[in-house]
Write a protein that holds these residues in place. Structure first.
Motif, PDB file in Angstrom:
ATOM      1  N   SER A   1       0.824  -1.214   0.000  1.00  0.00           N
ATOM      2  CA  SER A   1       0.000   0.000   0.000  1.00  0.00           C
ATOM      3  C   SER A   1       0.853   1.257   0.000  1.00  0.00           C
ATOM      4  CB  SER A   1      -0.904   0.081   1.225  1.00  0.00           C
ATOM      5  OG  SER A   1      -1.461  -1.120   1.554  1.00  0.00           O
ATOM      6  N   ALA A   2       1.993   1.197   0.658  1.00  0.00           N
ATOM      7  CA  ALA A   2       2.890   2.347   0.711  1.00  0.00           C
ATOM      8  C   ALA A   2       3.522   2.626  -0.648  1.00  0.00           C
ATOM      9  CB  ALA A   2       3.985   2.113   1.757  1.00  0.00           C
ATOM     10  N   CYS A   3       3.442   1.675  -1.554  1.00  0.00           N
ATOM     11  CA  CYS A   3       4.063   1.796  -2.885  1.00  0.00           C
ATOM     12  C   CYS A   3       3.026   1.639  -3.995  1.00  0.00           C
ATOM     13  CB  CYS A   3       5.162   0.750  -3.034  1.00  0.00           C
ATOM     14  SG  CYS A   3       6.466   0.906  -1.825  1.00  0.00           S
ATOM     15  N   HIS A   4       1.828   2.107  -3.769  1.00  0.00           N
ATOM     16  CA  HIS A   4       0.730   1.943  -4.729  1.00  0.00           C
ATOM     17  C   HIS A   4       1.111   2.484  -6.104  1.00  0.00           C
ATOM     18  CE1 HIS A   4      -3.305   1.467  -6.161  1.00  0.00           C
ATOM     19  NE2 HIS A   4      -3.285   2.699  -6.605  1.00  0.00           N
ATOM     20  N   GLY A   5       0.944   1.658  -7.127  1.00  0.00           N
ATOM     21  CA  GLY A   5       1.215   2.062  -8.499  1.00  0.00           C
ATOM     22  C   GLY A   5       2.670   1.989  -8.910  1.00  0.00           C
ATOM     23  N   VAL A   6       3.536   1.500  -8.020  1.00  0.00           N
ATOM     24  CA  VAL A   6       4.965   1.395  -8.322  1.00  0.00           C
ATOM     25  C   VAL A   6       5.276  -0.044  -8.739  1.00  0.00           C
ATOM     26  CG1 VAL A   6       7.302   1.632  -7.404  1.00  0.00           C
ATOM     27  CG2 VAL A   6       5.510   3.208  -6.649  1.00  0.00           C
ATOM     28  N   TYR A   7       5.828  -0.195  -9.946  1.00  0.00           N
ATOM     29  CA  TYR A   7       6.179  -1.520 -10.457  1.00  0.00           C
ATOM     30  C   TYR A   7       7.627  -1.592 -10.927  1.00  0.00           C
ATOM     31  CZ  TYR A   7       1.200  -2.193 -10.245  1.00  0.00           C
ATOM     32  OH  TYR A   7      -0.084  -2.264  -9.791  1.00  0.00           O
ATOM     33  N   GLY A   8       8.206  -0.463 -11.254  1.00  0.00           N
ATOM     34  CA  GLY A   8       9.588  -0.412 -11.722  1.00  0.00           C
ATOM     35  C   GLY A   8      10.240   0.889 -11.290  1.00  0.00           C
ATOM     36  N   LYS A   9      11.522   0.989 -11.476  1.00  0.00           N
ATOM     37  CA  LYS A   9      12.262   2.203 -11.113  1.00  0.00           C
ATOM     38  C   LYS A   9      11.788   3.376 -11.972  1.00  0.00           C
ATOM     39  CE  LYS A   9      15.942  -0.007  -8.881  1.00  0.00           C
ATOM     40  NZ  LYS A   9      15.204  -0.549  -7.798  1.00  0.00           N
ATOM     41  N   GLY A  10      11.880   4.584 -11.433  1.00  0.00           N
ATOM     42  CA  GLY A  10      11.515   5.786 -12.173  1.00  0.00           C
ATOM     43  C   GLY A  10      10.030   6.074 -12.196  1.00  0.00           C
ATOM     44  N   THR A  11       9.271   5.498 -11.266  1.00  0.00           N
ATOM     45  CA  THR A  11       7.817   5.676 -11.225  1.00  0.00           C
ATOM     46  C   THR A  11       7.444   7.107 -10.838  1.00  0.00           C
ATOM     47  OG1 THR A  11       7.549   3.387 -10.553  1.00  0.00           O
ATOM     48  CG2 THR A  11       5.722   4.836 -10.100  1.00  0.00           C
ATOM     49  N   TYR A  12       6.370   7.595 -11.421  1.00  0.00           N
ATOM     50  CA  TYR A  12       5.730   8.841 -11.002  1.00  0.00           C
ATOM     51  C   TYR A  12       4.240   8.689 -11.285  1.00  0.00           C
ATOM     52  CZ  TYR A  12       6.402   9.936 -15.995  1.00  0.00           C
ATOM     53  OH  TYR A  12       6.428   9.889 -17.363  1.00  0.00           O
ATOM     54  N   PRO A  13       3.379   9.563 -10.730  1.00  0.00           N
ATOM     55  CA  PRO A  13       1.938   9.377 -10.913  1.00  0.00           C
ATOM     56  C   PRO A  13       1.557   9.227 -12.383  1.00  0.00           C
ATOM     57  CG  PRO A  13       2.330  11.044  -9.271  1.00  0.00           C
ATOM     58  CD  PRO A  13       3.679  10.707  -9.866  1.00  0.00           C
ATOM     59  N   GLY A  14       0.889   8.136 -12.698  1.00  0.00           N
ATOM     60  CA  GLY A  14       0.472   7.842 -14.056  1.00  0.00           C
ATOM     61  C   GLY A  14       1.480   7.041 -14.853  1.00  0.00           C
ATOM     62  N   TYR A  15       2.664   6.793 -14.280  1.00  0.00           N
ATOM     63  CA  TYR A  15       3.702   6.012 -14.971  1.00  0.00           C
ATOM     64  C   TYR A  15       4.178   4.928 -14.023  1.00  0.00           C
ATOM     65  CZ  TYR A  15       8.153   4.878 -17.217  1.00  0.00           C
ATOM     66  OH  TYR A  15       9.201   4.219 -17.812  1.00  0.00           O
ATOM     67  N   ALA A  16       4.011   3.674 -14.429  1.00  0.00           N
ATOM     68  CA  ALA A  16       4.301   2.520 -13.561  1.00  0.00           C
ATOM     69  C   ALA A  16       5.788   2.247 -13.367  1.00  0.00           C
ATOM     70  CB  ALA A  16       3.630   1.272 -14.111  1.00  0.00           C
ATOM     71  N   GLY A  17       6.649   2.931 -14.103  1.00  0.00           N
ATOM     72  CA  GLY A  17       8.093   2.744 -13.961  1.00  0.00           C
ATOM     73  C   GLY A  17       8.692   2.045 -15.165  1.00  0.00           C
ATOM     74  N   ASN A  18      10.009   1.939 -15.156  1.00  0.00           N
ATOM     75  CA  ASN A  18      10.736   1.273 -16.234  1.00  0.00           C
ATOM     76  C   ASN A  18      10.555  -0.235 -16.083  1.00  0.00           C
ATOM     77  OD1 ASN A  18      11.751   3.751 -17.136  1.00  0.00           O
ATOM     78  ND2 ASN A  18      13.377   3.655 -15.613  1.00  0.00           N
TER      79      ASN A  18
END
Length: 165
Positions: A110-127
């Motif tokens: 829950s503390a990392c909601h929407g984070v799947y890869g490095k470089g995440t920001y709102p609306g972008y799941a990361g690399n």
């Protein structure tokens, strides 16, 4: 009684409010008294939600991710189960590991909601890793060529979200 029960909700089952504000939950209950001891058990309830493989109604409108196994509901359920399983393992009876105040605890996923890869920001799941033939996003390889997208978990030693890629 060292067990957790997992209940999965089929795509054919409609539950009011489910998948509108959450795709899974976990908790605990008492199993009653057995030979003078009070036993508890943890449970997980997960459903088939399409996020992040579906365009959100509001918020940043970046392109949706492509489901790694070509099954939006089941691939979403994998993310869901990974999140609530991490919470069940670290916070099974409401008294384990969490981040933040006790009135509003955040569990590892829950503390990392929407984070799947490095470089995440709102609306972008990361690399993320991308399947070159289908364009599917993933961050873990499984057996028999299966690929998965797992959520990041909060790492208290680095005070950041830890991702697989």
């Amino acid at each position: 009684m060292n067990a957790s029960s997992i209940v999965l909700t089929s795509a054919y089952v409609t539950i009011k409010g489910f998948c509108m504000n959450r795709c899974g939950t976990h908790g605990s209950s008492s199993a009653g008294h057995i030979k003078g001891k009070n036993y508890k058990f943890a449970y997980i309830w997960g459903g088939m939600c399409a996020w992040p493989f579906h365009q959100p109604i509001y918020g940043p409108q970046s392109p949706s991710l492509v489901a790694p196994n070509n099954g939006v509901g089941l691939d979403g359920m994998v993310i869901n189960l990974a999140s609530v399983l991490a919470g069940t393992a670290t916070y099974p009876f409401g008294n384990g590991y969490y981040q933040g105040p006790t009135e509003a605890p955040l569990e590892p996923a829950s503390a990392c909601h929407g984070v799947y890869g490095k470089g995440t920001y709102p609306g972008y799941a990361g690399n993320l890793l991308v399947d070159p033939t289908r364009g599917a996003s993933y961050n873990a390889n499984g057996a028999n060529g299966r690929r998965y997208l797992f959520p990041a978990l909060y790492d208290p030693t680095t005070s950041s979200c830890s991702t697989l890629v």
